[in-house]
Enzyme design. Structure first.
Site, PDB file in Angstrom:
ATOM      1  N   LYS A  89     -11.105  -2.130  24.997  1.00 43.27           N
ATOM      2  CA  LYS A  89     -11.352  -1.988  26.439  1.00 43.27           C
ATOM      3  C   LYS A  89     -10.264  -1.212  27.170  1.00 43.27           C
ATOM      4  O   LYS A  89     -10.529  -0.560  28.167  1.00 43.27           O
ATOM      5  CB  LYS A  89     -11.545  -3.366  27.077  1.00 43.27           C
ATOM      6  CG  LYS A  89     -12.893  -3.981  26.707  1.00 43.27           C
ATOM      7  CD  LYS A  89     -13.229  -5.154  27.607  1.00 43.27           C
ATOM      8  CE  LYS A  89     -14.658  -5.608  27.397  1.00 43.27           C
ATOM      9  NZ  LYS A  89     -14.835  -6.353  26.120  1.00 43.27           N
ATOM     10  N   GLU A 111     -15.024  -6.206  37.876  1.00 42.21           N
ATOM     11  CA  GLU A 111     -15.628  -7.518  37.698  1.00 42.21           C
ATOM     12  C   GLU A 111     -15.398  -7.913  36.250  1.00 42.21           C
ATOM     13  O   GLU A 111     -15.225  -7.064  35.381  1.00 42.21           O
ATOM     14  CB  GLU A 111     -17.122  -7.490  38.021  1.00 42.21           C
ATOM     15  CG  GLU A 111     -18.031  -7.090  36.867  1.00 42.21           C
ATOM     16  CD  GLU A 111     -17.895  -5.637  36.453  1.00 42.21           C
ATOM     17  OE1 GLU A 111     -17.667  -4.793  37.338  1.00 42.21           O
ATOM     18  OE2 GLU A 111     -17.995  -5.349  35.243  1.00 42.21           O
ATOM     19  N   SER A 372     -13.747  -4.147  16.818  1.00 40.47           N
ATOM     20  CA  SER A 372     -13.514  -3.928  18.252  1.00 40.47           C
ATOM     21  C   SER A 372     -12.389  -4.753  18.858  1.00 40.47           C
ATOM     22  O   SER A 372     -11.775  -4.337  19.834  1.00 40.47           O
ATOM     23  CB  SER A 372     -14.808  -4.182  19.038  1.00 40.47           C
ATOM     24  OG  SER A 372     -15.282  -5.492  18.820  1.00 40.47           O
TER      25      SER A 372
END
Ligand SMILES: *Cc1c(COP(=O)(O)O)cnc(C)c1O
Length: 387
Positions: A89, A111, A372
């Site tokens: 991310k 968010e 990931s």
């Protein structure tokens, strides 16, 4: 590129920007400038330097020898779990924070559901000295206490949202409201390849570094690239530079939850129908009268009722195959990786690993799994599952 978004912001019939009129200037400003800024030499240099020295890129492409022996095929792990903050991310949030600076924005909003995107955003903002406000459902704040503490330590303000089901979709509504009220100084960072145009493409371009590196790190092409899919950012990052290499099988693995035959699942492409969610036309899990169905997955990061519009398109034109595995299968796969390779994966990632159980291998297969993220955040789930 054949699979890129068109001028109108669509991938085939999917995508677009179904936004309230008041959001139009913000979206238009972003849309008219992001491609140019992303391709500026100075921007690329600054981002590359941060990705190298701050995030730790390139992440290794690791040949998993015991896992390979176990399955009888060559298996490589793309180690996004070794990125600073423990997942892919940060590739997106760093890029978007640099973009925000170029657009003279001093205030960042985001968010978050599980808190992973919130932490990655708070991290990038601390690094750049930008104000950071993260909207989070009150229920999620309770469930994800360690990530709430992390965000606060990093200097972010965590705003509790008490409306609706007090979870991710309500936090998203609140962030959009904030952006409408603060169009001049604020940039909204969306955490996956979802939302109105140009976000799906923006996030795709920032995550595409994953497949760019895989190509550089590997001799020849892999036969398969496998990634888990929530909104779809790590998967599209791992697939993007292989989309035009038709010999490479691309496989996205969704969260089947308790099974797609139950009402506790998050496998959007298996169960969804076409519709608009978060301002974008895609597939989503909805009732016949268009109410969003509450998804279920053991992993908070895959617990999303929609999927990015590029994935919807790649599904319909059969360039990518989408499968799903259950909570139980993901837990078993996480356990297998721990014991065979000494790596504790994120629960999301475990879904990609679980798909290996369902494949028929030949000895010439060269399979890349996008790892990931790491599993520290999932310790409680693993402990409760008696792994
Ligand atoms: C958030 C997250 C995901 C799911 O998001 P995508 O946008 O589908 O990649 C997957 N893995 C990890 C480790 C995550 O933190």
């Amino acid at each position: 590129m054949k699979y890129d978004v068109n001028e109108q912001g669509f991938y085939g019939e999917f995508g677009g920007a179904f936004i309230p009129e008041m959001l139009y200037p913000n979206i238009q400003e972003l849309k008219s400038s992001y491609r140019e800024i992303l391709s500026e030499d100075a921007f690329k240099e600054e981002l590359e330097s941060l990705l190298k020295d701050y995030v730790g890129r390139p992440t290794p492409l690791y040949y998993a020898s015991r896992l390979s022996t176990h399955y009888g095929a060559d298996i490589y792990l793309k180690r996004e779990d070794l990125c600073h903050t423990g997942a892919h991310k940060i590739n997106n949030t760093l890029g978007q924070v640099l973009l925000a600076q170029r657009l003279n924005k001093t205030r960042i909003i985001a968010e978050t559901g599980a808190g992973q995107h919130g932490v990655a955003t708070a991290t990038a903002c601390a690094l750049m000295g930008l104000e950071c406000i993260v909207y989070m459902g009150a229920k999620d704040i309770e469930r994800q206490a360690p990530n709430v503490s992390r965000m606060k330590m990093l200097g972010a303000e965590v705003c509790a949202v008490h409306s609706g089901s007090k979870t991710l979709k309500d936090a998203t509504n609140e962030a959009i409201r904030d952006w409408i009220n603060n169009p001049d100084d604020t940039h909204y960072i969306i955490g996956s390849a979802v939302g109105p145009d140009p976000y799906p493409d923006l996030v795709t371009q920032l995550q595409a570094i994953i497949s760019k590196e895989i190509k550089e790190q590997m001799e020849g092409l892999p036969t398969h690239v496998i990634a888990c899919v929530g909104g779809g950012s790590n998967a599209i990052g791992a697939f993007y530079n292989f989309l035009e290499d038709e010999s490479v099988n691309l496989i996205g693995v969704e969260a089947g939850g308790m099974g797609v035959q139950t009402d506790k699942s998050a496998a959007t492409l298996a169960l969804g129908t076409k519709g608009v969610l978060h301002a974008s036309m895609s597939y989503l899990m909805q009732t016949s009268d268009g109410q969003v169905v509450e998804p279920h997955s053991i992993s908070a990061g895959l617990d999303y009722p929609g999927i990015g519009p590029l994935h919807a398109y790649l599904h319909d034109c059969s360039r990518v195959t989408y499968k799903n595995v259950t909570d139980e299968e993901a837990l078993e796969a996480a356990n297998r990786l721990m014991k065979l390779e000494g790596i504790i994966p994120a629960l999301e990632t475990a879904h990609a690993l679980a798909y290996l159980e369902k494949m028929n291998f030949t000895t010439t297969d060269k399979i890349v799994i996008n790892l990931s993220g790491r599993g520290d955040k999932d310790m409680n789930t693993y402990i409760n599952a008696n792994i």
